[in-house]
Design an enzyme around this catalytic site. Structure first.
Site, PDB file in Angstrom:
ATOM      1  N   HIS A  98       0.941  -1.234   0.091  1.00 10.83           N
ATOM      2  CA  HIS A  98      -0.014  -0.007   0.221  1.00 10.83           C
ATOM      3  C   HIS A  98       0.850   1.198  -0.140  1.00 10.83           C
ATOM      4  CE1 HIS A  98      -3.770  -2.036   0.655  1.00 10.83           C
ATOM      5  NE2 HIS A  98      -3.269  -2.865   1.722  1.00 10.83           N
ATOM      6  N   HIS A 108      -0.744  -6.457  -5.252  1.00  5.20           N
ATOM      7  CA  HIS A 108      -1.049  -7.946  -4.524  1.00  5.20           C
ATOM      8  C   HIS A 108      -0.451  -9.025  -5.172  1.00  5.20           C
ATOM      9  CE1 HIS A 108      -3.292 -11.582  -4.109  1.00  5.20           C
ATOM     10  NE2 HIS A 108      -2.761 -11.424  -2.916  1.00  5.20           N
ATOM     11  N   HIS A 147       0.174  -5.760 -17.677  1.00  7.65           N
ATOM     12  CA  HIS A 147      -0.330  -7.060 -18.209  1.00  7.65           C
ATOM     13  C   HIS A 147       0.672  -7.245 -19.374  1.00  7.65           C
ATOM     14  CE1 HIS A 147      -4.467  -7.343 -17.034  1.00  7.65           C
ATOM     15  NE2 HIS A 147      -4.270  -6.048 -16.549  1.00  7.65           N
ATOM     16  N   ARG A 262      -2.182 -17.522  11.668  1.00  9.89           N
ATOM     17  CA  ARG A 262      -1.597 -16.622  12.490  1.00  9.89           C
ATOM     18  C   ARG A 262      -2.494 -15.280  12.150  1.00  9.89           C
ATOM     19  NH1 ARG A 262       2.560 -12.479  12.869  1.00  9.89           N
ATOM     20  NH2 ARG A 262       3.360 -12.340  14.975  1.00  9.89           N
TER      21      ARG A 262
END
Length: 302
Positions: A98, A108, A147, A262
């Protein structure tokens, strides 16, 4: 245990985590990743690496995990009942970045391996992963580059791989309650185990290796773009879509929580600041409106 080269797969993931962290640290030029090594009570553990308040990255995480156990959670066996009663191993690298500047997209990426085993039966295994881009202010040059890099990673493995994985990404990173895409897509694949282990492993590695060449040039071009309060407010508003997707629809998040993973590492992907606004509508003809009209609708970029 299986005869699959588990150690080789794990070594690739660990090296990939190291490489990505070094490249992102160098680009940020300020903050460093802080590592938190952890153990899972049910079996396994990982290395969570988080960077915060950098020159470029407001918050980012690059995680490695390798967890195993004697039984699978409902999120896995509901979709694939043949996995019930098998032990499992799941490992991979997952990251979310971010940036501070609203003109730098959030990114991501994830590459992973899963195997489920039962004595006297062949192992059930597959690879998965991909990467996707979430801009706040769209830039066609950036999206085309993203892309093109994705396609180059896929092309050695077949003429339709990029098209298939792009469509899968468009379908997956979609918020049906908003009737809009999370971003401008990229690649997504899962359950890859054909035509061979070697093919599948190499394709997964090609996609993992392509993330930095896909993302860093965009960061370098946009990180010094001037912005003000308006752009920052829109960025925080659009980050809300990221939160909605990850908490409601993301299968990796659900698997991690249901398998006793976690929590801090699983939710590392959430942005540090976010806002929601009731019935927000962008001003017609504005750069904010362009995101909705020109970038989020599904299209072919190359």
């Amino acid at each position: 245990m299986s005869e699959l080269p588990i150690d080789d797969i794990k070594a690739y993931f660990l090296a990939l985590q190291d490489h990505i962290c070094l490249q992102l640290e160098a680009e940020d030029g300020g903050a460093k990743f802080v590592e938190d090594a952890w153990q899972r009570p049910g079996g396994g553990g990982g290395r969570t690496r988080v960077i915060t308040n950098g020159n470029v990255i407001e918050k980012g995480g690059v995680n490695f995990s390798h967890v195993y156990g004697e039984g699978l959670p409902a999120s896995a066996t509901n979709a694939r009942p043949e996995l019930a009663g098998r032990s499992f191993q799941a490992m991979g690298v997952s990251l979310v970045i971010h940036p501070s500047n609203p003109y730098v997209p959030t990114s991501h990426a994830n590459v992973r391996f899963f195997v489920a085993e039962k004595e006297g039966e062949p192992p059930v295994w597959w690879f998965g992963g991909g990467f996707d881009l979430t801009p706040y202010y769209g830039n066609k040059e950036d999206v085309v580059h993203w892309h093109q890099t994705a396609k180059a990673a896929c092309d050695p493995f077949g003429d339709t791989v990029y098209a298939d994985y792009k469509k899968w990404c468009d379908d997956y990173f979609y918020l049906p309650h908003r009737e809009e895409a999370r971003g401008v897509g990229g690649l997504f694949f899962d359950d890859l185990n054909q035509p061979s282990f070697e093919y599948s492993f190499n394709l997964m590695k090609s996609i993992g290796d392509a993330y930095i060449p896909a993302y860093l040039p965009i960061v370098q071009k946009r990180k010094n773009t001037p912005y003000g309060e308006r752009e920052r407010e829109f960025q925080l508003y659009r980050r809300g879509r990221y939160v909605e997707f990850n908490l409601v629809f993301d299968r990796g998040t659900l698997f991690g929580l249901q398998s006793g993973g976690r929590t801090e590492s699983i939710l590392m992907s959430l942005p540090p600041l976010v806002r929601w606004e009731y019935s927000y509508q962008p001003e017609p003809g504005s750069p904010e409106a362009s995101l909705y009209e020109d970038f989020l609708p599904r299209r072919e970029w190359i």
